[in-house]
Design a protein around this motif. Structure first.
Motif, PDB file in Angstrom:
ATOM      1  N   ARG A 391       3.667  -0.240  -1.626  1.00  0.00           N
ATOM      2  CA  ARG A 391       2.304  -0.013  -1.045  1.00  0.00           C
ATOM      3  C   ARG A 391       1.238  -0.879  -1.786  1.00  0.00           C
ATOM      4  O   ARG A 391      -0.228  -0.988  -0.666  1.00  0.00           O
ATOM      5  CB  ARG A 391       1.786   1.365  -1.621  1.00  0.00           C
ATOM      6  CG  ARG A 391       1.461   1.417  -3.363  1.00  0.00           C
ATOM      7  CD  ARG A 391       1.054   2.961  -3.337  1.00  0.00           C
ATOM      8  NE  ARG A 391       1.036   2.911  -5.439  1.00  0.00           N
ATOM      9  CZ  ARG A 391       1.402   4.108  -5.631  1.00  0.00           C
ATOM     10  NH1 ARG A 391       1.958   5.582  -4.457  1.00  0.00           N
ATOM     11  NH2 ARG A 391       1.356   4.251  -6.912  1.00  0.00           N
ATOM     12  N   THR A 392       1.828  -1.791  -2.512  1.00  0.00           N
ATOM     13  CA  THR A 392       0.875  -3.102  -3.198  1.00  0.00           C
ATOM     14  C   THR A 392       0.654  -4.035  -2.087  1.00  0.00           C
ATOM     15  O   THR A 392      -0.515  -3.955  -1.256  1.00  0.00           O
ATOM     16  CB  THR A 392       0.848  -4.197  -4.373  1.00  0.00           C
ATOM     17  OG1 THR A 392       1.483  -2.927  -4.826  1.00  0.00           O
ATOM     18  CG2 THR A 392       0.120  -4.904  -5.074  1.00  0.00           C
ATOM     19  N   PHE A 393       1.762  -3.783  -1.059  1.00  0.00           N
ATOM     20  CA  PHE A 393       1.118  -4.997   0.282  1.00  0.00           C
ATOM     21  C   PHE A 393       0.796  -4.430   1.195  1.00  0.00           C
ATOM     22  O   PHE A 393      -0.149  -4.657   1.938  1.00  0.00           O
ATOM     23  CB  PHE A 393       2.047  -6.048   0.628  1.00  0.00           C
ATOM     24  CG  PHE A 393       3.842  -6.486  -0.457  1.00  0.00           C
ATOM     25  CD1 PHE A 393       3.360  -7.376  -0.378  1.00  0.00           C
ATOM     26  CD2 PHE A 393       4.210  -5.627  -0.919  1.00  0.00           C
ATOM     27  CE1 PHE A 393       3.639  -8.366  -2.117  1.00  0.00           C
ATOM     28  CE2 PHE A 393       5.181  -6.513  -2.101  1.00  0.00           C
ATOM     29  CZ  PHE A 393       4.279  -7.672  -2.482  1.00  0.00           C
ATOM     30  N   ARG A 394       0.464  -3.076   1.340  1.00  0.00           N
ATOM     31  CA  ARG A 394       0.219  -2.623   2.646  1.00  0.00           C
ATOM     32  C   ARG A 394      -1.074  -2.228   2.673  1.00  0.00           C
ATOM     33  O   ARG A 394      -2.385  -2.290   3.270  1.00  0.00           O
ATOM     34  CB  ARG A 394       0.471  -1.066   3.011  1.00  0.00           C
ATOM     35  CG  ARG A 394       0.050  -0.358   3.515  1.00  0.00           C
ATOM     36  CD  ARG A 394       0.461   1.689   3.075  1.00  0.00           C
ATOM     37  NE  ARG A 394      -0.257   2.444   4.196  1.00  0.00           N
ATOM     38  CZ  ARG A 394      -0.468   2.127   5.312  1.00  0.00           C
ATOM     39  NH1 ARG A 394       0.621   2.073   5.809  1.00  0.00           N
ATOM     40  NH2 ARG A 394      -0.871   3.094   6.241  1.00  0.00           N
ATOM     41  N   ARG A 395      -1.721  -2.352   0.812  1.00  0.00           N
ATOM     42  CA  ARG A 395      -3.626  -2.104   0.549  1.00  0.00           C
ATOM     43  C   ARG A 395      -4.099  -3.293   1.174  1.00  0.00           C
ATOM     44  O   ARG A 395      -5.095  -3.627   0.938  1.00  0.00           O
ATOM     45  CB  ARG A 395      -4.020  -1.823  -0.940  1.00  0.00           C
ATOM     46  CG  ARG A 395      -3.011   0.130  -0.900  1.00  0.00           C
ATOM     47  CD  ARG A 395      -3.528   0.408  -2.003  1.00  0.00           C
ATOM     48  NE  ARG A 395      -2.587   1.756  -2.016  1.00  0.00           N
ATOM     49  CZ  ARG A 395      -2.582   2.919  -3.507  1.00  0.00           C
ATOM     50  NH1 ARG A 395      -2.907   2.094  -4.352  1.00  0.00           N
ATOM     51  NH2 ARG A 395      -2.327   4.323  -3.275  1.00  0.00           N
TER      52      ARG A 395
END
Lengths: 435, 182
Positions: A391-395
């Motif tokens: 989710r880091t890359f999504r955010r």
């Protein structure tokens, strides 16, 4: 855009650290950097310069780095050869240059710096100096950084500041010229033929003449000095993964703080009294612990991007938007379309995600078709480990490319080029925003 | 006193002897057949569960993909879902009776003595109406049952993977890139 003019090895090292801080997002505003040295440009700056070049052509606002190697006439290995234009072995016993320089100084190899001999800067020609590179933009700030104990810095600081001043006057531009000057900040290495007395006399020379020669300075900071902590062993500036200072009081960190303050400060007035232009209390705008944490986070995000093969996962993912979001996927799609246009048809670029994943790896670790040794060698090695979730890359805040925007076809000669440029943009945002 | 103790000992002996004789008789054939049918019904149900669960899990574990790396990889989550489903159904149908015994939970319709039926001839149906192992009690056919449950879980996982590939083909990264304009 504000400008940093880095002189000599010390100026280069300062820029080496400051560029890293920009890459990890600790420094927000892009700037122009000009490196002037008689020595080679250090590999880490070359690596970052190539990386920024790939990004700037995509339209991303990033620092620009111009490097000028002065007095590096390929035929002249020493001051003697430079001044006489005769090979040492074929030279007559007497030449006019001997009236100004002793034999040791004339014999000095100029290809690796001026070796703490500021007088040698007089033989350095500014002819090849592109004045447009160092001309400041209106209402901007220029910070000149270098050591006053070394040969290149000590010899070039005053001529360069005067040159900038002349350019300001000639172009009727108003800009604040500031300086970060390094005094005694390291213990000299006798093995290289540089002793403390020489460094101290260089420092005395610049400081004695500063009031007259540096009159045009808006403000300046002096790092180091007789009472300040000194670096016992200067890091090898050509080595990969140069470590960061471990103390806020370390000279290079103090220099980075001063550079950041002088470059971004907008409110300090120009004092008429030259002595009061010295900035003695430097605000802690770049907290070392905070920056180390940012560095650790940024490196982990970037390494996860490569080790976990994020792009390959995205290509096989049915729940694409749910897991990876639209930001990074839109970015990859944009470059995939460019790759398809360049290649002529979609069937030729079905392996674009694999190309991109490979390009991410070569951008970071070097090798492949790139000549560099990889962006990872610019940063110190971080031992701490923490988990980076998908989710880091999504955010992350990914750049948005307008679908209807024009793109410069001349920048893309193949699908691999599109992948390389996409990899640079993905890496850049992962490093800067991955905190 | 001695007479009283002697009578108790004779009584205990008689009870143990009667119980032993009754135990040696074992379950009747009709009971064995009834329990075998119940076990076969459970087996068929577990085949369906293995297929449906591995399909559903392989697809739905993508919802954990924002948090866990294993779930952010279609191939890996399909493998994990398939293996996990197979392990669960194999344990529930085969290991549970041998470790905990029959007579409880989903085995409540099967008597604890069903194990004894494995040594008796009671005209067992066999798996899939006798296609596999006719006249052999279902409980004794554990290697075939294990293989069939594994095949069912694999089929479910494969279906999910194929469904995922179809979704990728029509709405994945490549489809999205093709659909957009430069």
């Amino acid at each position: 855009m504000n400008k940093i003019v880095c002189l000599g090895g010390t100026g280069q090292m300062l820029l080496h650290y400051y560029l890293q801080l920009y890459l990890i997002g600790a420094v927000e505003t892009p700037f122009e950097a000009v490196v002037i040295d008689t020595d080679e440009i250090i590999p880490s700056i070359g690596e970052m310069s190539a990386f920024f070049d790939r990004l700037s052509s995509n339209g991303t606002q990033v620092p620009s780095i111009r490097t000028i190697q002065v007095g590096a006439d390929g035929a002249a290995a020493s001051a003697y050869e430079l001044l006489t234009a005769i090979h040492r072995e074929q030279a007559p016993p007497l030449v006019p240059a001997q009236a100004f320089f002793d034999t040791d100084t004339l014999e000095q190899d100029l290809t690796n710096g001026l070796f703490a001999r500021p007088a040698l800067s007089a033989v350095v020609s500014f002819d090849e100096l592109d004045v447009s590179v160092i001309t400041p933009e209106p209402a901007s700030t220029v910070v000149v950084a270098g050591s006053i104990i070394g040969g290149t810095g000590g010899g070039l600081i005053e001529p360069v500041i005067n040159l900038i001043h002349r350019l300001l006057e000639a172009n009727r531009i108003t800009a604040a010229v500031r300086a970060v000057l390094f005094g005694e900040y390291f213990q000299p290495d006798h093995g290289r033929g540089i002793d403390l007395r020489r460094l101290q006399s260089n420092q005395l020379f610049v400081l004695r003449t500063a009031k007259e020669a540096l009159q045009e300075l808006h403000s300046f900071a002096i790092i180091g000095g007789p009472q300040s902590p000194k670096i016992a062993n200067l890091p090898d500036k050509n080595a990969p993964n140069i470590v960061w200072p471990d103390d806020e009081a370390a000279p290079f960190w103090q220099g980075v703080q001063a550079l950041h303050h002088l470059l971004t400060d907008q409110i300090r007035p120009r004092n008429t009294d030259f002595r009061r232009r010295e900035v003695t209390a430097i605000p802690n705008g770049l907290n070392l612990k905070h920056c180390q944490q940012r560095l650790s986070n940024a490196l982990h995000v970037e390494e996860t991007l490569i080790n976990r093969e994020v792009v390959s996962r995205m290509a096989a993912e049915p729940w694409l938007r749910y897991i990876w979001g639209s930001g990074v996927t839109d970015l990859v799609c944009h470059y995939w379309r460019i790759a398809a246009k360049v290649a002529g048809e979609w069937d030729r670029v079905t392996d674009f995600p694999a190309l991109l994943q490979n390009a991410l790896e070569t951008t970071w670790r070097g090798g492949g078709s790139t000549k560099g040794r990889g962006l990872s060698t610019v940063f110190p090695t971080v031992a701490a480990r923490h988990t980076v979730r998908p989710r880091t890359f999504r955010r992350l805040q990914w750049p948005v490319h307008d679908h209807g925007a024009q793109w410069d076809r001349s920048l893309f000669d193949s699908a691999s080029t599109a992948a390389a440029r996409c990899a640079a943009e993905v890496s850049f945002h992962a490093l800067r925003k991955g905190n | 006193m001695q007479t009283y103790r002697g009578r108790i000992a004779i009584g205990v002996f008689v009870v143990v002897a009667c119980w032993s004789v009754a135990a040696q008789e074992g379950p009747r054939k009709t009971e064995c057949r009834q329990w075998d049918e119940a076990y076969l019904t459970l087996f068929e149900t577990f085949i369906a569960i293995a297929f449906a669960s591995s399909t559903a899990l392989a697809l739905s574990t993508g919802l954990l993909g924002r948090r866990y790396w294993w779930a952010a990889s279609p191939a890996r989550r399909t493998c994990i879902s398939t293996v996990g489903t197979f392990g669960t159904v194999a344990f529930s149908l085969e290991a549970w009776p041998r470790l905990i015994g029959f007579g409880s939970v989903w085995f409540s319709g099967i008597g604890p003595q069903y194990f004894d039926c494995q040594e008796r001839a009671f005209n067992a149906t066999g798996l899939f109406d006798g296609v596999i192992g006719a006249n052999v009690p279902a409980l004794a056919q554990w290697p075939a049952i294990t293989a069939i449950l594994l095949a069912s879980a694999l089929a479910g996982g494969t279906l999910a993977f194929v469904a995922g590939r179809l979704i990728v083909k029509f709405s994945g990264l490549a489809a999205k890139a093709k659909a957009g304009a430069l």
